[in-house]
Every structure is written in structure tokens, then in C-alpha cells.
Design a protein around this motif. Structure first.
Motif, PDB file in Angstrom:
ATOM      1  N   PRO A 161      -8.478  50.389 -10.083  1.00  0.00           N
ATOM      2  CA  PRO A 161      -9.392  51.507  -9.807  1.00  0.00           C
ATOM      3  C   PRO A 161     -10.632  51.093  -9.019  1.00  0.00           C
ATOM      4  O   PRO A 161     -11.181  51.891  -8.265  1.00  0.00           O
ATOM      5  CB  PRO A 161      -9.759  52.014 -11.205  1.00  0.00           C
ATOM      6  CG  PRO A 161      -9.521  50.853 -12.114  1.00  0.00           C
ATOM      7  CD  PRO A 161      -8.340  50.137 -11.530  1.00  0.00           C
ATOM      8  N   TYR A 162     -11.067  49.852  -9.191  1.00  0.00           N
ATOM      9  CA  TYR A 162     -12.225  49.360  -8.422  1.00  0.00           C
ATOM     10  C   TYR A 162     -11.911  49.363  -6.938  1.00  0.00           C
ATOM     11  O   TYR A 162     -12.701  49.838  -6.114  1.00  0.00           O
ATOM     12  CB  TYR A 162     -12.590  47.948  -8.895  1.00  0.00           C
ATOM     13  CG  TYR A 162     -13.709  47.312  -8.107  1.00  0.00           C
ATOM     14  CD1 TYR A 162     -15.035  47.671  -8.333  1.00  0.00           C
ATOM     15  CD2 TYR A 162     -13.443  46.344  -7.140  1.00  0.00           C
ATOM     16  CE1 TYR A 162     -16.062  47.091  -7.609  1.00  0.00           C
ATOM     17  CE2 TYR A 162     -14.464  45.757  -6.421  1.00  0.00           C
ATOM     18  CZ  TYR A 162     -15.767  46.130  -6.660  1.00  0.00           C
ATOM     19  OH  TYR A 162     -16.782  45.553  -5.935  1.00  0.00           O
ATOM     20  N   LEU A 164      -9.662  51.080  -5.531  1.00  0.00           N
ATOM     21  CA  LEU A 164      -9.320  52.442  -5.108  1.00  0.00           C
ATOM     22  C   LEU A 164     -10.567  53.311  -4.953  1.00  0.00           C
ATOM     23  O   LEU A 164     -10.465  54.483  -4.591  1.00  0.00           O
ATOM     24  CB  LEU A 164      -8.372  53.088  -6.125  1.00  0.00           C
ATOM     25  CG  LEU A 164      -6.993  52.419  -6.285  1.00  0.00           C
ATOM     26  CD1 LEU A 164      -6.205  53.116  -7.382  1.00  0.00           C
ATOM     27  CD2 LEU A 164      -6.234  52.441  -4.969  1.00  0.00           C
ATOM     28  N   LYS A 166     -12.544  54.259  -7.372  1.00  0.00           N
ATOM     29  CA  LYS A 166     -12.631  55.186  -8.495  1.00  0.00           C
ATOM     30  C   LYS A 166     -13.619  54.664  -9.539  1.00  0.00           C
ATOM     31  O   LYS A 166     -13.600  53.479  -9.874  1.00  0.00           O
ATOM     32  CB  LYS A 166     -11.259  55.378  -9.151  1.00  0.00           C
ATOM     33  CG  LYS A 166     -10.141  55.757  -8.186  1.00  0.00           C
ATOM     34  CD  LYS A 166     -10.362  57.106  -7.557  1.00  0.00           C
ATOM     35  CE  LYS A 166      -9.159  57.510  -6.701  1.00  0.00           C
ATOM     36  NZ  LYS A 166      -9.383  58.807  -6.013  1.00  0.00           N
ATOM     37  N   THR A 167     -14.453  55.522 -10.066  1.00  0.00           N
ATOM     38  CA  THR A 167     -15.440  55.120 -11.062  1.00  0.00           C
ATOM     39  C   THR A 167     -14.840  55.147 -12.471  1.00  0.00           C
ATOM     40  O   THR A 167     -13.852  55.854 -12.724  1.00  0.00           O
ATOM     41  CB  THR A 167     -16.658  56.059 -11.033  1.00  0.00           C
ATOM     42  OG1 THR A 167     -16.252  57.370 -11.450  1.00  0.00           O
ATOM     43  CG2 THR A 167     -17.266  56.122  -9.640  1.00  0.00           C
ATOM     44  N   LEU A 170     -14.071  58.542 -14.276  1.00  0.00           N
ATOM     45  CA  LEU A 170     -12.872  59.299 -13.919  1.00  0.00           C
ATOM     46  C   LEU A 170     -11.731  59.027 -14.904  1.00  0.00           C
ATOM     47  O   LEU A 170     -10.787  59.812 -15.008  1.00  0.00           O
ATOM     48  CB  LEU A 170     -12.421  58.948 -12.500  1.00  0.00           C
ATOM     49  CG  LEU A 170     -13.287  59.482 -11.358  1.00  0.00           C
ATOM     50  CD1 LEU A 170     -12.799  58.930 -10.028  1.00  0.00           C
ATOM     51  CD2 LEU A 170     -13.253  61.006 -11.332  1.00  0.00           C
ATOM     52  N   PHE A 171     -11.851  57.913 -15.646  1.00  0.00           N
ATOM     53  CA  PHE A 171     -10.795  57.525 -16.583  1.00  0.00           C
ATOM     54  C   PHE A 171     -11.273  57.591 -18.031  1.00  0.00           C
ATOM     55  O   PHE A 171     -10.654  57.009 -18.927  1.00  0.00           O
ATOM     56  CB  PHE A 171     -10.303  56.110 -16.246  1.00  0.00           C
ATOM     57  CG  PHE A 171      -9.783  55.983 -14.842  1.00  0.00           C
ATOM     58  CD1 PHE A 171      -8.497  56.381 -14.520  1.00  0.00           C
ATOM     59  CD2 PHE A 171     -10.602  55.504 -13.821  1.00  0.00           C
ATOM     60  CE1 PHE A 171      -8.022  56.282 -13.222  1.00  0.00           C
ATOM     61  CE2 PHE A 171     -10.137  55.391 -12.523  1.00  0.00           C
ATOM     62  CZ  PHE A 171      -8.851  55.795 -12.213  1.00  0.00           C
ATOM     63  N   ASN A 177     -20.310  52.551 -13.191  1.00  0.00           N
ATOM     64  CA  ASN A 177     -19.577  51.633 -12.316  1.00  0.00           C
ATOM     65  C   ASN A 177     -18.996  50.498 -13.155  1.00  0.00           C
ATOM     66  O   ASN A 177     -19.401  50.252 -14.293  1.00  0.00           O
ATOM     67  CB  ASN A 177     -20.472  51.094 -11.196  1.00  0.00           C
ATOM     68  CG  ASN A 177     -21.675  50.333 -11.735  1.00  0.00           C
ATOM     69  OD1 ASN A 177     -21.537  49.245 -12.287  1.00  0.00           O
ATOM     70  ND2 ASN A 177     -22.865  50.925 -11.599  1.00  0.00           N
ATOM     71  N   ARG A 190     -10.018  47.594 -16.443  1.00  0.00           N
ATOM     72  CA  ARG A 190      -9.312  47.842 -15.183  1.00  0.00           C
ATOM     73  C   ARG A 190      -7.823  47.537 -15.317  1.00  0.00           C
ATOM     74  O   ARG A 190      -6.977  48.238 -14.734  1.00  0.00           O
ATOM     75  CB  ARG A 190      -9.949  47.017 -14.074  1.00  0.00           C
ATOM     76  CG  ARG A 190     -11.295  47.577 -13.627  1.00  0.00           C
ATOM     77  CD  ARG A 190     -12.153  46.583 -12.899  1.00  0.00           C
ATOM     78  NE  ARG A 190     -11.498  46.015 -11.735  1.00  0.00           N
ATOM     79  CZ  ARG A 190     -12.027  45.041 -11.003  1.00  0.00           C
ATOM     80  NH1 ARG A 190     -13.207  44.529 -11.328  1.00  0.00           N
ATOM     81  NH2 ARG A 190     -11.407  44.571  -9.938  1.00  0.00           N
ATOM     82  N   VAL A 242     -14.468  53.580  -1.283  1.00  0.00           N
ATOM     83  CA  VAL A 242     -14.266  55.029  -1.280  1.00  0.00           C
ATOM     84  C   VAL A 242     -13.692  55.458   0.067  1.00  0.00           C
ATOM     85  O   VAL A 242     -12.722  56.222   0.140  1.00  0.00           O
ATOM     86  CB  VAL A 242     -15.588  55.766  -1.570  1.00  0.00           C
ATOM     87  CG1 VAL A 242     -15.384  57.277  -1.443  1.00  0.00           C
ATOM     88  CG2 VAL A 242     -16.110  55.421  -2.962  1.00  0.00           C
ATOM     89  N   PRO A 245     -10.212  52.325   0.846  1.00  0.00           N
ATOM     90  CA  PRO A 245      -9.692  51.801  -0.426  1.00  0.00           C
ATOM     91  C   PRO A 245      -8.596  50.763  -0.227  1.00  0.00           C
ATOM     92  O   PRO A 245      -7.988  50.657   0.837  1.00  0.00           O
ATOM     93  CB  PRO A 245      -9.135  53.061  -1.108  1.00  0.00           C
ATOM     94  CG  PRO A 245      -8.745  53.952   0.029  1.00  0.00           C
ATOM     95  CD  PRO A 245      -9.770  53.706   1.107  1.00  0.00           C
TER      96      PRO A 245
END
Length: 257
Positions: A161-162, A164, A166-167, A170-171, A177, A190, A242, A245
Motif C-alpha cells: 500500500p505504501y 501504491l 495508499k494511506t 484507507l485500510f 501515514n 503493510r 500517488v 505508484p
């Protein structure tokens, strides 16, 4: 285990794998001495042995076991599709085993920096010795129908996710961060998300060919904006996951039923 004289138990299997690492390193530097040794390449390594377990003493023991060795940042995953499981029914009263993805090599990289593989065979230290700082052995019970994955970081970093962009929120995590977790916790969080993203990519697929193709397509799609940036020769790629990615790297994916 009767097919290999040195593998009579788990200890013997582990020794065979460690010997394989040694022999692979020796082949890389073979025939080179002094300064010539530094002309040899280096590589990460992940491989293992799938063994049928002896269940005569413990009928609840898994039918198969996967023992693997890792140097560097390649990863091994276990994908268990949904299926009827008689042992699970007897043990927990459930008719079906739910879809599950496990990171067998959890924590093997040991750092957040994607540019640092953590270890490698081939010349690295004084006299051309390998970097075995994160050499590890891992064991995972397996069942018929499971799929084993061994992938390079060019695959699993594109599930991260890092990378990608994505924060954590979001999960469902509390931080803004990934750095707020601290290095060890960030790695574990992660890794957990990576297995979920891998599970989503494999949803509905039946064959290893379909699974391999899906993962490679995922990496290709994730890194599209970065590749287009370099194709247009716009300079050095900004570290902005962002907008750009993923991670462009050697992409290898091996699956075994």
C-alpha cells in the motif's frame, strides 16, 4: 522423504536448503580470485521443499509441509482457496475453509527501504563473502488444493500500500501515514494489507496460469504512469507514489499446486 537420503526429518531438510544456498554462492564466484571476484554478480534467493508429512503419530497434522529458505527480499505466499475441509468440519464444525492468503516469509526484508534487499549471495563482504544478514528458514503447513507462490520484490512491492500511494486510514488503521507506526509495526501492517490485495487479485481464478498472468498484469497496470514518464524522457521520476505508484523491477512469479 524417502526419495532423498539426507532428508529424514525437518532438521535434515533444513540442512539441505542451507547447503543449496552455499552451493549457489560458490557457483557465482567459481573460478574468480582477488579483484576478479567483484566482477561476479549477486542475487537474492528464495526456494524450498514441499514435503509429505508423516501422519501416523498425529492424524491432525497437515498432510503437507513447505520448508523454505530466504536470503534477501523475495517472498513466499500460501493461497488457500475456499473448499470443503473434512478436518475443519470435525475440528471446528465448519463445512468450508475460507479463502486465505498467508505471507510465509513475513518479516524477511526487515526494513522499509525498497532499494535495500536485506541480504544476497554473491560477493558482498571481505573476500567476496555473501551477505547473509537476513538468512532465514520458514515452515508452512499445507493442504491439497493450496497454491504456493514465490515472487520477486518486483511483484510483492506492487502489492504494498505504501508503493501504491495508499494511506493506512484507507485500510482501517488509525495513522495518517505508514511512517507513524515505526519501522517494525509498519512492515507488519503493510504485509497484512499486501496479503489482502493479493487475495483480491486472485479472486475467482482457478488455474496457476490465470493467477500468474493476473499478478503480472497487476504489476504492469500499477507501474503504467511511471513507465510512461520514462518513455517521454521527462527526467528523474519524482518520489510521488500517488501520481507514480508502484515499483519497476525484475518481475518473477513461480506458482506450485
Amino acid at each position: 522423504m524417502q526419495h532423498h537420503p539426507l532428508i529424514q526429518d525437518m532438521h535434515g531438510a533444513a540442512l539441505v536448503l542451507l547447503k543449496a544456498v552455499q552451493e549457489a554462492h560458490e557457483k557465482i564466484v567459481e573460478g574468480k580470485e582477488g579483484k576478479e571476484i567483484w566482477k561476479s554478480g549477486s542475487t537474492t534467493l528464495c526456494g524450498g521443499i514441499l514435503m509429505k508429512m508423516m501422519q501416523d503419530k498425529d492424524p491432525w497434522l497437515s498432510e503437507w509441509g513447505f520448508l523454505c529458505v530466504s536470503v534477501g527480499d523475495c517472498k513466499a505466499y500460501l493461497y488457500s482457496p475456499e473448499r470443503v475441509d473434512d478436518f475443519l468440519k470435525l475440528r471446528e464444525g465448519k463445512e468450508k475453509r475460507e479463502v486465505e492468503v498467508l505471507d510465509i516469509t513475513s518479516g524477511n526484508r526487515g526494513n522499509i527501504d525498497p532499494k535495500h534487499c536485506g541480504g544476497r549471495i554473491g560477493p558482498h563482504g571481505p573476500g567476496g563473502i555473501p551477505d547473509l544478514s537476513n538468512l532465514s528458514l520458514f515452515f508452512q503447513p499445507c493442504s491439497p488444493g493450496d497454491v504456493l507462490f514465490i515472487v520477486s520484490d518486483g511483484v510483492h512491492d506492487n502489492l504494498d500500500p505504501y508503493h501504491l500511494g495508499k494511506t493506512p486510514k484507507l485500510f482501517g488503521f488509525y495513522c495518517e501515514n505508514w511512517e507513524e507506526f515505526g519501522e517494525s509495526e509498519s512492515i507488519l501492517m503493510r504485509e497484512k494489507v499486501k496479503t489482502e490485495i493479493l487475495k483480491q487479485n486472485l479472486k475467482g481464478l482457478k488455474t496457476t496460469k490465470e493467477m500468474t498472468r493476473r499478478l503480472i498484469q497487476h504489476c504492469f497496470a500499477v507501474t503504467q504512469s511511471s513507465r510512461e514518464f520514462y518513455e517521454k524522457r521527462l527526467g528523474v521520476l519524482p518520489e510521488d507514489f500517488v501520481t507514480y505508484p508502484g515499483k519497476m523491477d525484475h518481475t518473477t512469479c513461480i506458482l506450485s499446486l
